[in-house]
Write a protein that holds these residues in place. Sequence first.
Motif, PDB file in Angstrom:
ATOM      1  N   ASN A 137       0.798  -1.230   0.000  1.00 36.74           N
ATOM      2  CA  ASN A 137       0.000   0.000   0.000  1.00 36.74           C
ATOM      3  C   ASN A 137       0.825   1.271   0.000  1.00 36.74           C
ATOM      4  O   ASN A 137       0.459   2.259  -0.620  1.00 36.74           O
ATOM      5  N   VAL A 138       1.892   1.252   0.781  1.00 42.90           N
ATOM      6  CA  VAL A 138       2.586   2.524   1.017  1.00 42.90           C
ATOM      7  C   VAL A 138       3.307   3.001  -0.242  1.00 42.90           C
ATOM      8  O   VAL A 138       3.827   2.183  -1.005  1.00 42.90           O
ATOM      9  N   PRO A 139       3.309   4.307  -0.470  1.00 42.88           N
ATOM     10  CA  PRO A 139       4.164   4.818  -1.542  1.00 42.88           C
ATOM     11  C   PRO A 139       5.630   4.704  -1.119  1.00 42.88           C
ATOM     12  O   PRO A 139       5.912   4.601   0.077  1.00 42.88           O
ATOM     13  N   LYS A 140       6.522   4.666  -2.092  1.00 44.63           N
ATOM     14  CA  LYS A 140       7.943   4.444  -1.789  1.00 44.63           C
ATOM     15  C   LYS A 140       8.466   5.414  -0.728  1.00 44.63           C
ATOM     16  O   LYS A 140       9.172   5.024   0.187  1.00 44.63           O
ATOM     17  N   GLU A 141       8.062   6.682  -0.818  1.00 43.51           N
ATOM     18  CA  GLU A 141       8.578   7.693   0.114  1.00 43.51           C
ATOM     19  C   GLU A 141       8.037   7.487   1.539  1.00 43.51           C
ATOM     20  O   GLU A 141       8.579   8.026   2.493  1.00 43.51           O
ATOM     21  N   MET A 142       6.992   6.677   1.686  1.00 42.16           N
ATOM     22  CA  MET A 142       6.425   6.432   3.022  1.00 42.16           C
ATOM     23  C   MET A 142       6.886   5.092   3.594  1.00 42.16           C
ATOM     24  O   MET A 142       6.284   4.530   4.504  1.00 42.16           O
ATOM     25  N   ASP A 143       7.959   4.578   3.015  1.00 39.78           N
ATOM     26  CA  ASP A 143       8.416   3.233   3.376  1.00 39.78           C
ATOM     27  C   ASP A 143       9.080   3.276   4.754  1.00 39.78           C
ATOM     28  O   ASP A 143      10.273   3.066   4.908  1.00 39.78           O
ATOM     29  N   TYR A 144       8.248   3.542   5.783  1.00 38.72           N
ATOM     30  CA  TYR A 144       8.769   3.824   7.134  1.00 38.72           C
ATOM     31  C   TYR A 144       9.402   2.620   7.813  1.00 38.72           C
ATOM     32  O   TYR A 144      10.175   2.748   8.730  1.00 38.72           O
ATOM     33  N   PHE A 145       9.062   1.408   7.351  1.00 40.12           N
ATOM     34  CA  PHE A 145       9.652   0.235   8.027  1.00 40.12           C
ATOM     35  C   PHE A 145      10.980  -0.182   7.387  1.00 40.12           C
ATOM     36  O   PHE A 145      11.551  -1.201   7.713  1.00 40.12           O
ATOM     37  N   ASN A 146      11.470   0.669   6.471  1.00 37.43           N
ATOM     38  CA  ASN A 146      12.737   0.396   5.820  1.00 37.43           C
ATOM     39  C   ASN A 146      12.697  -0.969   5.142  1.00 37.43           C
ATOM     40  O   ASN A 146      13.608  -1.785   5.266  1.00 37.43           O
ATOM     41  N   GLY A 147      11.585  -1.208   4.457  1.00 33.54           N
ATOM     42  CA  GLY A 147      11.252  -2.528   3.953  1.00 33.54           C
ATOM     43  C   GLY A 147      12.275  -3.172   3.044  1.00 33.54           C
ATOM     44  O   GLY A 147      12.526  -4.361   3.154  1.00 33.54           O
ATOM     45  N   GLU A 148      12.842  -2.376   2.135  1.00 30.74           N
ATOM     46  CA  GLU A 148      13.717  -3.014   1.150  1.00 30.74           C
ATOM     47  C   GLU A 148      14.899  -3.693   1.846  1.00 30.74           C
ATOM     48  O   GLU A 148      15.349  -4.746   1.409  1.00 30.74           O
ATOM     49  N   ASP A 149      15.402  -3.100   2.950  1.00 28.81           N
ATOM     50  CA  ASP A 149      16.495  -3.727   3.699  1.00 28.81           C
ATOM     51  C   ASP A 149      16.001  -4.979   4.407  1.00 28.81           C
ATOM     52  O   ASP A 149      16.639  -6.027   4.380  1.00 28.81           O
ATOM     53  N   GLN A 150      14.842  -4.845   5.050  1.00 34.95           N
ATOM     54  CA  GLN A 150      14.282  -5.969   5.811  1.00 34.95           C
ATOM     55  C   GLN A 150      13.987  -7.167   4.897  1.00 34.95           C
ATOM     56  O   GLN A 150      14.239  -8.306   5.239  1.00 34.95           O
ATOM     57  N   LEU A 151      13.452  -6.839   3.715  1.00 34.40           N
ATOM     58  CA  LEU A 151      13.076  -7.909   2.790  1.00 34.40           C
ATOM     59  C   LEU A 151      14.289  -8.549   2.126  1.00 34.40           C
ATOM     60  O   LEU A 151      14.187  -9.616   1.541  1.00 34.40           O
ATOM     61  N   ALA A 152      15.443  -7.900   2.235  1.00 36.13           N
ATOM     62  CA  ALA A 152      16.653  -8.412   1.585  1.00 36.13           C
ATOM     63  C   ALA A 152      17.155  -9.690   2.253  1.00 36.13           C
ATOM     64  O   ALA A 152      17.915 -10.453   1.644  1.00 36.13           O
ATOM     65  N   ILE A 153      16.715  -9.970   3.474  1.00 36.55           N
ATOM     66  CA  ILE A 153      17.249 -11.136   4.198  1.00 36.55           C
ATOM     67  C   ILE A 153      16.926 -12.436   3.445  1.00 36.55           C
ATOM     68  O   ILE A 153      17.815 -13.222   3.129  1.00 36.55           O
ATOM     69  N   MET A 154      15.647 -12.645   3.124  1.00 40.59           N
ATOM     70  CA  MET A 154      15.270 -13.878   2.407  1.00 40.59           C
ATOM     71  C   MET A 154      15.888 -13.912   1.014  1.00 40.59           C
ATOM     72  O   MET A 154      16.252 -14.977   0.513  1.00 40.59           O
ATOM     73  N   ARG A 155      16.005 -12.736   0.387  1.00 38.56           N
ATOM     74  CA  ARG A 155      16.636 -12.707  -0.938  1.00 38.56           C
ATOM     75  C   ARG A 155      18.102 -13.122  -0.840  1.00 38.56           C
ATOM     76  O   ARG A 155      18.648 -13.745  -1.744  1.00 38.56           O
ATOM     77  N   GLY A 156      18.731 -12.787   0.285  1.00 38.19           N
ATOM     78  CA  GLY A 156      20.125 -13.198   0.508  1.00 38.19           C
ATOM     79  C   GLY A 156      20.238 -14.715   0.567  1.00 38.19           C
ATOM     80  O   GLY A 156      21.133 -15.312  -0.041  1.00 38.19           O
ATOM     81  N   TYR A 157      19.305 -15.351   1.273  1.00 37.04           N
ATOM     82  CA  TYR A 157      19.327 -16.823   1.345  1.00 37.04           C
ATOM     83  C   TYR A 157      19.043 -17.444  -0.015  1.00 37.04           C
ATOM     84  O   TYR A 157      19.667 -18.438  -0.405  1.00 37.04           O
ATOM     85  N   LEU A 158      18.068 -16.859  -0.757  1.00 34.87           N
ATOM     86  CA  LEU A 158      17.768 -17.397  -2.088  1.00 34.87           C
ATOM     87  C   LEU A 158      18.996 -17.311  -2.987  1.00 34.87           C
ATOM     88  O   LEU A 158      19.314 -18.253  -3.717  1.00 34.87           O
ATOM     89  N   THR A 159      19.713 -16.188  -2.897  1.00 38.53           N
ATOM     90  CA  THR A 159      20.920 -16.009  -3.711  1.00 38.53           C
ATOM     91  C   THR A 159      21.984 -17.038  -3.332  1.00 38.53           C
ATOM     92  O   THR A 159      22.610 -17.655  -4.196  1.00 38.53           O
ATOM     93  N   ALA A 160      22.175 -17.241  -2.026  1.00 37.56           N
ATOM     94  CA  ALA A 160      23.227 -18.155  -1.565  1.00 37.56           C
ATOM     95  C   ALA A 160      22.913 -19.608  -1.943  1.00 37.56           C
ATOM     96  O   ALA A 160      23.804 -20.379  -2.270  1.00 37.56           O
TER      97      ALA A 160
END
Length: 222
Positions: A137-160
């Motif tokens: 829902n949130v627009p990119k500028e309202m990304d208050y939970f710093n989502g892209e960093d938080q979501l990077a964890i699972m992407r890190g495992y998928l990459t590894a």
Amino acid sequence: MNIVVLNASPRKMGNTSQLCKKVVDGAMDGGADVEYIDLYSYDFKGCMSCFTCHLKKNLKNPLCYWRDDLKEILKTCLEADAIVLGTPIYYGSISSSAQAFLERLLFAADTYLIDEDGNRVSKIKKEVKTAMIYTMNVPKEMDYFNGEDQLAIMRGYLTAIFGECEALYAYDTKQFKQYSAYVNNMFDAEHKIESEKTQFPKDLKKAYELGKRLSGEISKTD
Ligand SMILES: Cc1cc2nc3c(=O)[nH]c(=O)nc-3n(C[C@H](O)[C@H](O)[C@H](O)COP(=O)(O)O)c2cc1C
């Protein structure tokens, strides 16, 4: 090229599924064989910690042995050349279905072995391309939970464990058909209608291109 595209939103016609289906279109136009799966149609849990996949005798078998609806889906994914998982953001994280799916997929392919370079040893011996699609829902500028960093964890495992994991973020999605029917003063209905007309088509295009890229038809720089 076999590609599996999984929608981990309960809404089968929602934002996430629309983007996932565009990935399917792009991949099919690129010549890939594609399977589309609505995860919420199936009854399954996350990893049950049975450790059967981690037994020495199963070191060469990237399989999840837990018997429920996900077993066959995981078998297909673990044999695929590319895996795409779309998920809505629920309270700053991926949906519970996406989380359960990833726990099972990752643990089935993972080992507790480290090679001489200090990297995890994966049971998957070929490069498998992976991608995550996030809708919120949130627009990119309202990304208050710093989502892209938080979501990077699972992407890190998928990459590894599988291979390079791309991300597609679809911000500012339209959640309700008719905003006036719901309790809400956080999201402006007019703005959402506008965003659906102007932003969402751009995200759909990105999803189509992602599918084509995964099929091997176009490179990232095209
Ligand atoms: C339980 C719940 C929690 C949500 N939490 C968030 C959130 O933390 N951040 C956000 O941007 N959107 C949040 N949303 C909105 C959805 O992520 C967004 O509408 C998404 O595009 C829905 O995807 P769908 O149409 O595929 O269901 C939430 C929605 C639900 C139902």
